[in-house]
Design a protein around this motif. Structure first.
Motif, mmCIF file in Angstrom:
data_model
loop_
_atom_site.group_PDB
_atom_site.id
_atom_site.type_symbol
_atom_site.label_atom_id
_atom_site.label_comp_id
_atom_site.label_asym_id
_atom_site.label_seq_id
_atom_site.Cartn_x
_atom_site.Cartn_y
_atom_site.Cartn_z
ATOM 1 N N VAL A 248 0.788 -1.335 -0.059
ATOM 2 C CA VAL A 248 -0.095 -0.021 0.000
ATOM 3 C C VAL A 248 0.679 1.306 0.003
ATOM 4 C CG1 VAL A 248 -2.062 -1.081 1.228
ATOM 5 C CG2 VAL A 248 -0.244 0.260 2.556
ATOM 6 N N LEU A 249 2.053 1.162 0.109
ATOM 7 C CA LEU A 249 2.934 2.197 -0.272
ATOM 8 C C LEU A 249 3.243 2.695 -1.756
ATOM 9 C CD1 LEU A 249 5.230 4.201 1.271
ATOM 10 C CD2 LEU A 249 6.918 2.311 0.737
ATOM 11 N N ALA A 250 3.142 4.029 -1.922
ATOM 12 C CA ALA A 250 3.220 4.793 -3.288
ATOM 13 C C ALA A 250 4.510 4.351 -3.912
ATOM 14 C CB ALA A 250 2.901 5.992 -3.192
ATOM 15 N N PRO A 251 4.748 4.131 -5.082
ATOM 16 C CA PRO A 251 6.146 4.389 -5.716
ATOM 17 C C PRO A 251 6.979 5.480 -5.444
ATOM 18 C CG PRO A 251 4.622 3.492 -7.291
ATOM 19 C CD PRO A 251 4.042 3.850 -5.954
ATOM 20 N N GLY A 252 8.022 5.430 -4.920
ATOM 21 C CA GLY A 252 8.889 6.676 -4.529
ATOM 22 C C GLY A 252 8.457 7.101 -3.078
ATOM 23 N N GLY A 253 7.363 6.172 -2.238
ATOM 24 C CA GLY A 253 7.170 6.661 -0.991
ATOM 25 C C GLY A 253 7.956 5.891 0.060
ATOM 26 N N ARG A 254 7.985 6.213 1.162
ATOM 27 C CA ARG A 254 9.124 5.917 2.147
ATOM 28 C C ARG A 254 8.264 5.199 3.288
ATOM 29 N NH1 ARG A 254 13.470 10.629 2.572
ATOM 30 N NH2 ARG A 254 14.182 10.447 0.377
ATOM 31 N N MET A 255 8.680 4.130 3.795
ATOM 32 C CA MET A 255 8.166 3.638 5.195
ATOM 33 C C MET A 255 9.482 3.458 6.233
ATOM 34 S SD MET A 255 6.224 -0.137 5.511
ATOM 35 C CE MET A 255 7.549 -1.208 4.864
ATOM 36 N N LEU A 256 9.057 3.956 7.236
ATOM 37 C CA LEU A 256 9.774 3.954 8.385
ATOM 38 C C LEU A 256 9.462 2.641 9.339
ATOM 39 C CD1 LEU A 256 12.173 5.209 10.065
ATOM 40 C CD2 LEU A 256 10.224 6.431 11.392
ATOM 41 N N TYR A 257 10.300 1.713 9.479
ATOM 42 C CA TYR A 257 10.331 0.476 10.196
ATOM 43 C C TYR A 257 10.862 0.972 11.632
ATOM 44 C CZ TYR A 257 10.849 -4.238 12.119
ATOM 45 O OH TYR A 257 10.771 -5.351 12.984
ATOM 46 N N ALA A 258 9.766 0.489 12.648
ATOM 47 C CA ALA A 258 10.332 1.104 13.959
ATOM 48 C C ALA A 258 9.857 -0.035 15.254
ATOM 49 C CB ALA A 258 9.497 2.220 14.476
ATOM 50 N N THR A 259 10.938 -0.426 15.890
ATOM 51 C CA THR A 259 10.540 -1.279 17.205
ATOM 52 C C THR A 259 11.431 -0.750 18.207
ATOM 53 O OG1 THR A 259 12.491 -2.652 17.392
ATOM 54 C CG2 THR A 259 11.105 -3.150 15.705
ATOM 55 N N CYS A 260 10.713 -1.309 19.654
ATOM 56 C CA CYS A 260 11.313 -0.735 20.753
ATOM 57 C C CYS A 260 12.033 -2.019 21.306
ATOM 58 C CB CYS A 260 10.288 -0.242 22.022
ATOM 59 S SG CYS A 260 9.006 -1.290 22.226
ATOM 60 N N SER A 261 12.848 -2.484 20.316
ATOM 61 C CA SER A 261 13.519 -3.720 20.773
ATOM 62 C C SER A 261 14.963 -3.619 20.518
ATOM 63 C CB SER A 261 13.068 -4.978 19.924
ATOM 64 O OG SER A 261 14.203 -5.998 19.949
ATOM 65 N N VAL A 262 15.883 -4.242 21.354
ATOM 66 C CA VAL A 262 17.299 -4.221 21.203
ATOM 67 C C VAL A 262 17.946 -5.375 20.625
ATOM 68 C CG1 VAL A 262 17.705 -2.545 22.927
ATOM 69 C CG2 VAL A 262 17.676 -4.886 23.591
ATOM 70 N N PHE A 263 16.896 -6.436 20.072
ATOM 71 C CA PHE A 263 17.229 -7.962 19.509
ATOM 72 C C PHE A 263 17.306 -7.672 18.074
ATOM 73 C CE2 PHE A 263 15.054 -9.564 23.417
ATOM 74 C CZ PHE A 263 16.120 -9.642 24.196
ATOM 75 N N ALA A 264 18.435 -8.086 17.407
ATOM 76 C CA ALA A 264 18.909 -8.045 15.998
ATOM 77 C C ALA A 264 17.883 -8.776 15.331
ATOM 78 C CB ALA A 264 20.258 -8.623 16.045
ATOM 79 N N GLU A 265 17.201 -9.916 15.663
ATOM 80 C CA GLU A 265 16.531 -10.746 15.053
ATOM 81 C C GLU A 265 14.971 -9.937 14.621
ATOM 82 O OE1 GLU A 265 17.705 -13.479 17.980
ATOM 83 O OE2 GLU A 265 17.471 -11.632 18.010
#
Length: 436
Positions: A372-389
């Motif tokens: 559902v993201l437009a071409p040229g659009g940006r998505m910010l992935y965020a967590t409140c985790s410190v685990f690499a997985e």
């Protein structure tokens, strides 16, 4: 004539004994698998008239004892042949925690813990509680020395958690664990649509509340206070939001007129920050109706407007109208390992295999939102985790599956992992751009 049992003595609500026993019951609920949020909701519903001072004492004991994961149990294993029935075992946990932080009140703590024990199971373990706590005081130096030599008792986290951090952060794992055992900082976010920094600082100075501005514009209080003491809070001039969480809206690179999706929005802090920074059309989703209502409440207090809907963001067929979004915030469910000091029951409830379960859910969310993201659009992935997985490995896997995904640098690095410290909690951010 049958013999009647003696009446159970009532503990005065303003007594330490009452706070100790109530805290013990909460901790017993957590050890049985209930979240602290659930346990507290039930408690306050059953005791709505609990005075503010008593509530504060209960919360202080409960949060402090839960942060001490493993330490009291280590000491009790040295002093008991077998655990006591609940809530007496947790009463000993809470009392030992209190003795650790307020050694100057040792006599009162022991006396009040025994008073509390007298009201449980007809008082049959009253003498045991008294004896255990007095032995703990007599042997305190040896017990503390032994606890400091035990991995779990020293670092106050589950063994799998310690091993994971030690492997992923060989240089800083000790400081991450130490931060997880501290009281969290209290940071504020200005609603810059309604107030400015100068007026805010003047109001705080007048209220004798020391505060300083951090590099990202967050205001850090010298000490936490009730929101009722924060000048302008009720009027929607400020919000309570961790300084680390206040990076999200900035990293989205917002501009007026954009169509923005906050896919996992509750309780609404980041959604509000987005609206405070730019005139955008915002859709805020949350899968839980009660949590979605909190988003609406927060926006209303701040004088902000957005479309708030209850929906699972993975099921786009039920909520998406077919118009793509210019910006998406994917603040996904996670282990919350970066905010454990705010939610210390997590240390008691999480299991090692939960991390893989969270990672699988996060991957599903990323796949759905990318559509559902437009071409040229940006998505910010965020967590409140410190685990690499849940963080770097999750993003690497997603980017590897999508040729149209480009990971944009943050501060000259591929991504941004904030580790918990005195100024902020632990957060992870990765910025993804979809090819035009």
């Amino acid at each position: 004539m049958s013999r009647q049992s003696a009446p159970v003595p009532r503990l005065p609500e303003d007594s330490l004994a009452y706070a100790l026993l109530t805290s013990a019951r909460l901790i017993a609920d957590v050890t049985a698998g209930k979240t602290l949020t659930e346990a507290l909701a039930i408690l306050w519903k059953s005791r709505p008239d609990t005075p503010a001072g008593t509530r504060g004492a209960i919360l202080d004991l409960t949060y402090g004892c839960l942060r001490d994961y493993g330490r009291q149990d280590f000491i009790l294993a040295k002093l008991l042949q077998k655990p006591l029935p609940e809530p007496l075992q947790s009463l000993l946990r809470v009392a030992l925690h209190r003795l650790g932080v307020r050694a100057d009140t040792a006599h009162t703590v022991v006396d009040q813990a025994v008073e509390a024990a007298a009201t449980v199971l007809a008082g049959k373990f009253k003498g045991v509680v008294n004896g255990v706590l007095r032995n703990a005081l007599r042997q305190s130096a040896d017990l503390e020395r032994a606890a400091d030599a035990d991995m779990v008792a020293e670092f106050r986290h589950p063994p799998w958690w310690i091993r994971r951090l030690r492997s992923q952060y060989p240089e800083s794992w000790r400081s991450i664990l130490a931060a997880g055992n501290t009281h969290p900082p209290m940071a504020l976010r200005l609603n810059r649509r309604r107030t400015g920094l100068r007026a805010t600082l003047e109001a705080f100075a007048a209220a004798d509340l020391p505060v300083r501005e951090l590099a990202n514009g967050a205001l850090l209080l010298e000490r936490p206070v009730p929101v009722t003491r924060i000048p302008g809070f009720a009027e929607g001039l400020l919000s309570v939001q961790d300084a680390g969480a206040q990076h999200a809206a900035r990293l989205l690179d917002l501009a007026d007129g954009q169509r923005v999706l906050d896919a996992c929005a509750a309780p609404g802090g980041k959604a509000a920050h987005i609206l405070e920074r730019a005139d955008v059309s915002l859709l805020a989703l949350d899968s839980d109706p009660q949590r979605a209502a909190r988003v609406t409440d927060n926006l209303t207090r701040l004088g902000l407007e957005a479309e708030v809907r209850t929906a699972d963001c993975r099921d786009s067929g039920r909520w998406w109208d077919g118009r793509p979004f210019d910006r998406i915030l994917a603040d996904v469910p996670c282990s919350a390992s970066g905010v454990v000091r705010r939610n210390p029951d997590i240390k008691w409830l999480r299991r090692s295999d939960d991390i893989a379960r969270f990672a699988a859910q996060q991957a599903e969310i990323l796949e759905a939102l990318w559509q559902v993201l437009a071409p040229g659009g940006r998505m910010l992935y965020a967590t409140c985790s410190v685990f690499a997985e849940e963080n770097q490995e999750q993003i690497a896997g997603f980017a590897g599956r999508h040729a149209d995904c480009r990971q944009l640098p943050i501060g000259g690095q591929p991504d941004c992992q904030y580790l918990p410290c005195a100024e902020h909690d632990g957060f992870f951010y990765a910025l993804l751009e979809k090819a035009a």
